[in-house]
Design a protein around this motif. Structure first.
Motif, PDB file in Angstrom:
ATOM      1  N   GLY A 370      -6.237   5.010   8.958  1.00 26.66           N
ATOM      2  CA  GLY A 370      -7.348   3.761   8.457  1.00 26.66           C
ATOM      3  C   GLY A 370      -6.926   4.536   7.099  1.00 26.66           C
ATOM      4  O   GLY A 370      -6.693   4.949   6.440  1.00 26.66           O
ATOM      5  N   ILE A 371      -8.505   4.107   5.985  1.00 29.64           N
ATOM      6  CA  ILE A 371      -8.868   4.090   4.957  1.00 29.64           C
ATOM      7  C   ILE A 371     -10.110   5.113   5.155  1.00 29.64           C
ATOM      8  O   ILE A 371     -10.765   4.724   5.437  1.00 29.64           O
ATOM      9  CB  ILE A 371      -8.924   3.154   4.334  1.00 29.64           C
ATOM     10  CG1 ILE A 371      -7.535   2.214   4.288  1.00 29.64           C
ATOM     11  CG2 ILE A 371      -8.456   3.847   2.853  1.00 29.64           C
ATOM     12  CD1 ILE A 371      -7.720   0.943   3.834  1.00 29.64           C
ATOM     13  N   TYR A 372      -9.767   6.046   4.323  1.00 26.82           N
ATOM     14  CA  TYR A 372     -11.258   7.395   4.477  1.00 26.82           C
ATOM     15  C   TYR A 372     -12.141   6.545   2.792  1.00 26.82           C
ATOM     16  O   TYR A 372     -11.729   6.530   2.601  1.00 26.82           O
ATOM     17  CB  TYR A 372     -10.095   8.786   4.217  1.00 26.82           C
ATOM     18  CG  TYR A 372     -12.183   9.577   4.009  1.00 26.82           C
ATOM     19  CD1 TYR A 372     -12.168   9.838   5.109  1.00 26.82           C
ATOM     20  CD2 TYR A 372     -12.644  10.378   2.390  1.00 26.82           C
ATOM     21  CE1 TYR A 372     -13.141  10.821   4.888  1.00 26.82           C
ATOM     22  CE2 TYR A 372     -13.523  11.484   2.657  1.00 26.82           C
ATOM     23  CZ  TYR A 372     -13.567  11.410   4.140  1.00 26.82           C
ATOM     24  OH  TYR A 372     -15.048  12.895   3.679  1.00 26.82           O
ATOM     25  N   LEU A 373     -13.588   6.837   4.126  1.00 22.29           N
ATOM     26  CA  LEU A 373     -14.125   6.096   2.865  1.00 22.29           C
ATOM     27  C   LEU A 373     -15.201   7.653   2.287  1.00 22.29           C
ATOM     28  O   LEU A 373     -15.486   7.441   0.811  1.00 22.29           O
ATOM     29  CB  LEU A 373     -15.286   5.475   3.752  1.00 22.29           C
ATOM     30  CG  LEU A 373     -14.705   3.791   4.417  1.00 22.29           C
ATOM     31  CD1 LEU A 373     -15.751   3.034   5.349  1.00 22.29           C
ATOM     32  CD2 LEU A 373     -14.731   2.896   2.852  1.00 22.29           C
ATOM     33  N   GLY A 374     -15.373   8.434   2.794  1.00 29.81           N
ATOM     34  CA  GLY A 374     -16.477   9.080   2.360  1.00 29.81           C
ATOM     35  C   GLY A 374     -17.113   9.671   3.772  1.00 29.81           C
ATOM     36  O   GLY A 374     -17.499   8.908   4.804  1.00 29.81           O
ATOM     37  N   ASN A 375     -17.897  10.741   3.249  1.00 31.46           N
ATOM     38  CA  ASN A 375     -18.831  11.394   4.452  1.00 31.46           C
ATOM     39  C   ASN A 375     -18.324  11.308   5.631  1.00 31.46           C
ATOM     40  O   ASN A 375     -19.095  11.102   6.479  1.00 31.46           O
ATOM     41  CB  ASN A 375     -19.832  10.413   4.023  1.00 31.46           C
ATOM     42  CG  ASN A 375     -20.740  10.307   2.684  1.00 31.46           C
ATOM     43  OD1 ASN A 375     -20.537  11.712   2.081  1.00 31.46           O
ATOM     44  ND2 ASN A 375     -21.721   9.214   2.325  1.00 31.46           N
ATOM     45  N   GLY A 376     -17.041  11.854   6.192  1.00 30.57           N
ATOM     46  CA  GLY A 376     -17.008  11.848   7.024  1.00 30.57           C
ATOM     47  C   GLY A 376     -16.748  10.278   7.964  1.00 30.57           C
ATOM     48  O   GLY A 376     -15.899  10.258   9.406  1.00 30.57           O
ATOM     49  N   LYS A 377     -16.265   9.072   7.458  1.00 32.53           N
ATOM     50  CA  LYS A 377     -15.620   8.078   7.699  1.00 32.53           C
ATOM     51  C   LYS A 377     -14.947   7.037   7.055  1.00 32.53           C
ATOM     52  O   LYS A 377     -14.728   7.543   6.100  1.00 32.53           O
ATOM     53  CB  LYS A 377     -16.748   6.711   7.397  1.00 32.53           C
ATOM     54  CG  LYS A 377     -18.817   7.754   8.639  1.00 32.53           C
ATOM     55  CD  LYS A 377     -19.149   6.770   7.753  1.00 32.53           C
ATOM     56  CE  LYS A 377     -20.605   7.233   8.526  1.00 32.53           C
ATOM     57  NZ  LYS A 377     -21.243   7.753  10.343  1.00 32.53           N
ATOM     58  N   PHE A 378     -14.134   6.430   8.541  1.00 27.69           N
ATOM     59  CA  PHE A 378     -12.969   5.153   7.926  1.00 27.69           C
ATOM     60  C   PHE A 378     -12.852   4.086   8.536  1.00 27.69           C
ATOM     61  O   PHE A 378     -14.213   4.359   8.907  1.00 27.69           O
ATOM     62  CB  PHE A 378     -11.848   6.481   8.169  1.00 27.69           C
ATOM     63  CG  PHE A 378     -11.415   5.683   8.380  1.00 27.69           C
ATOM     64  CD1 PHE A 378     -10.595   4.803  10.205  1.00 27.69           C
ATOM     65  CD2 PHE A 378     -12.406   7.325  10.808  1.00 27.69           C
ATOM     66  CE1 PHE A 378     -10.235   4.765  11.436  1.00 27.69           C
ATOM     67  CE2 PHE A 378     -12.001   7.058  11.804  1.00 27.69           C
ATOM     68  CZ  PHE A 378     -11.310   5.898  12.420  1.00 27.69           C
ATOM     69  N   ILE A 379     -12.538   3.632   7.812  1.00 27.84           N
ATOM     70  CA  ILE A 379     -12.296   1.753   7.575  1.00 27.84           C
ATOM     71  C   ILE A 379     -11.241   1.635   8.566  1.00 27.84           C
ATOM     72  O   ILE A 379      -9.989   2.097   7.851  1.00 27.84           O
ATOM     73  CB  ILE A 379     -12.814   0.547   6.372  1.00 27.84           C
ATOM     74  CG1 ILE A 379     -12.888  -0.174   7.315  1.00 27.84           C
ATOM     75  CG2 ILE A 379     -11.570   1.219   6.254  1.00 27.84           C
ATOM     76  CD1 ILE A 379     -13.834  -1.455   6.245  1.00 27.84           C
ATOM     77  N   GLY A 380     -10.813   0.502   9.287  1.00 27.07           N
ATOM     78  CA  GLY A 380      -9.595   0.681  10.245  1.00 27.07           C
ATOM     79  C   GLY A 380     -10.039  -0.582  10.850  1.00 27.07           C
ATOM     80  O   GLY A 380     -10.449  -1.141  11.221  1.00 27.07           O
ATOM     81  N   SER A 381      -8.683  -1.092  11.269  1.00 26.91           N
ATOM     82  CA  SER A 381      -9.211  -2.110  12.879  1.00 26.91           C
ATOM     83  C   SER A 381      -8.603  -1.287  13.908  1.00 26.91           C
ATOM     84  O   SER A 381      -7.502  -0.638  13.983  1.00 26.91           O
ATOM     85  CB  SER A 381      -7.860  -3.339  12.458  1.00 26.91           C
ATOM     86  OG  SER A 381      -7.786  -3.933  13.073  1.00 26.91           O
ATOM     87  N   GLN A 382      -9.783  -1.208  14.448  1.00 26.98           N
ATOM     88  CA  GLN A 382      -9.479  -0.552  15.930  1.00 26.98           C
ATOM     89  C   GLN A 382      -9.888  -1.508  17.214  1.00 26.98           C
ATOM     90  O   GLN A 382      -9.850  -2.455  17.206  1.00 26.98           O
ATOM     91  CB  GLN A 382     -10.663   0.290  15.602  1.00 26.98           C
ATOM     92  CG  GLN A 382     -11.272   0.150  14.848  1.00 26.98           C
ATOM     93  CD  GLN A 382     -10.895   1.618  13.898  1.00 26.98           C
ATOM     94  OE1 GLN A 382     -10.006   1.886  13.792  1.00 26.98           O
ATOM     95  NE2 GLN A 382     -11.481   1.876  12.759  1.00 26.98           N
ATOM     96  N   SER A 383      -8.651  -0.758  17.799  1.00 30.42           N
ATOM     97  CA  SER A 383      -8.007  -1.616  19.248  1.00 30.42           C
ATOM     98  C   SER A 383      -9.225  -2.567  19.669  1.00 30.42           C
ATOM     99  O   SER A 383      -9.628  -3.395  20.312  1.00 30.42           O
ATOM    100  CB  SER A 383      -7.529  -1.289  20.040  1.00 30.42           C
ATOM    101  OG  SER A 383      -8.100   0.698  20.074  1.00 30.42           O
TER     102      SER A 383
END
Length: 409
Positions: A370-383
């Motif tokens: 996934g791609i890290y967004l900051g603040n311990g979060k990431f965006i991605g395509s989850q199953s």
């Protein structure tokens, strides 16, 4: 909250403006972002407090529902017992009615005995009164006999009448007692039925209140998620502004050394990069990292996970989404996790920044990206959710993150 989209658009324009505009304008968008994030975080705190309040209300309501269900069960048992007693009492009344019938027959028989005795007396003494019977005695002995006979008949009649009255009184008392018992049980049954209806109404109201609280909880959770997404987006934009500001400051500090050679050409020395060159990037980026970070935002929770997918038309798998998002900024990287795990430069998690690739050991080592967004979060395509934002500091993703981070820009 409504100004977030307009602000992001303005900030995007600022990021692509000239160095002059950066130096004169950029401080204001950054401050606006910080102010907006402060508002969002305040709203987040308020939403979390409301969610906590709703959860407390739900817990209390569940206790009330349990109490009502217990009362309903106890009332049903009481009704069952009362109906059983009513049936028993009706059977008892039927028995008493049978006894009444038998007593009435006994009374009738006793009446017949009295009647026969009176007839016998009249046959013995004729159709005359007691006085005439006494006066009709032939001698004193006959008189005594007649008096004795009349006395015995009178005493017998008196005893029979007394027994008849006693039996009648006892029968009436017994009948009245059982009828009162039946009336009391019937009244209790009616009261229990009314109570049952009240309890059922209360149960229905509790269930309706629970449904309303659940809907309120779902709304608050959705609002919290929306606020978290907005905060993550703003954090990514702020990080990009700060990164570009730091890059300009570093560039301005480089001393340009010039020498005259041959035809008097001016040679400018550039800053040497302190990291290895990015692998597999085919051309210079045409957009900023914020383009990468925000590329998937329009598709959150709306595009399904598709194995091998690599576009909004078809849906994405994890590596297909990452490759597509970077392509929106003109950065070409592979579209498979096996290739992405060695692209660019490996960095430590302590130095992670928005736009870095994060890998998770799912069905295999580095099986998800996934791609890290900051603040311990990431965006991605989850199953399970398709394109979505997820936290990686707790829960499933924290358990499957081994610290593998790559930087490709």
């Amino acid at each position: 909250m409504k100004k977030s989209i307009a602000m992001l658009t303005t900030i995007g324009a600022v990021l692509f403006s000239s160095a002059f505009l950066h130096t004169t304008v950029e401080a204001n968008p950054l401050q606006d972002i910080q102010n907006e994030r402060a508002e969002i975080q305040a709203d987040l705190s308020a939403a979390e407090e409301k969610i906590a309040d709703v959860m407390i209300e739900l817990e209390e309501l569940n206790k009330k529902i349990e109490q009502v269900n217990n009362a309903l069960t106890a009332n049903e048992e009481k009704m069952k017992d009362t109906k059983s007693k009513i049936e028993s009492t009706r059977e008892e009344i039927a028995v008493i009615e049978g006894e009444i019938s038998e007593l009435e027959e006994d009374i009738e028989r006793r009446f017949e005995i009295l009647k026969q005795r009176m007839v016998s007396f009249q046959q013995s003494g004729g159709d005359i009164s007691f006085l005439e019977v006494l006066f009709g005695a032939e001698n004193f002995g006959d008189l005594i006999s007649r008096v004795s006979a009349i006395t015995k008949i009178a005493e017998s009649d008196e005893q029979l009448m007394k027994e008849q009255e006693e039996d009648k009184t006892a029968l009436e008392e017994k009948q009245g007692s059982v009828e009162q018992k039946l009336a009391d049980l019937t009244a209790m049954k009616d009261e229990l039925e009314a109570m049952q209806a009240t309890i059922l109404t209360q149960k229905e109201q509790n269930e309706a209140d629970k449904k309303e609280l659940k809907e309120k909880q779902e709304h608050l959770v959705a609002l919290k998620t929306e606020l978290e997404n907005k905060d993550s987006s703003l954090a990514a934009v702020a990080a990009e502004i700060q990164r570009r500001a730091a890059a300009r400051e570093s560039s301005n500090s480089i001393v340009a050394t010039s020498t005259t050679s041959g035809g008097g050409e001016l040679t400018t020395l550039s800053k040497k990069e302190d990291k290895a060159p990015v692998k597999s990037v085919s051309k210079a980026p045409s957009g900023s990292i914020s383009t990468v970070l925000n590329a998937g935002m329009p598709y959150l929770n709306s595009l399904p996970y598709v194995w091998g997918g690599g576009s909004p038309r078809t849906g994405f798998d994890c590596s297909g989404f990452v490759s597509w998002a970077f392509a929106q900024a003109g950065i070409n990287i592979p579209s498979s996790t096996s290739a992405l795990q060695s692209v660019g430069t490996k960095v430590s998690y302590s130095n992670i920044r928005p736009g870095d690739l994060v890998f998770f050991n799912t069905y295999k080592t580095n099986g998800h990206v996934g791609i890290y967004l900051g603040n311990g979060k990431f965006i991605g395509s989850q199953s399970s959710t398709g394109v979505a934002i997820a936290g990686m500091t707790s829960g499933y993703w924290d358990d499957h993150f081994a610290g593998h981070v790559r930087r490709v820009y």
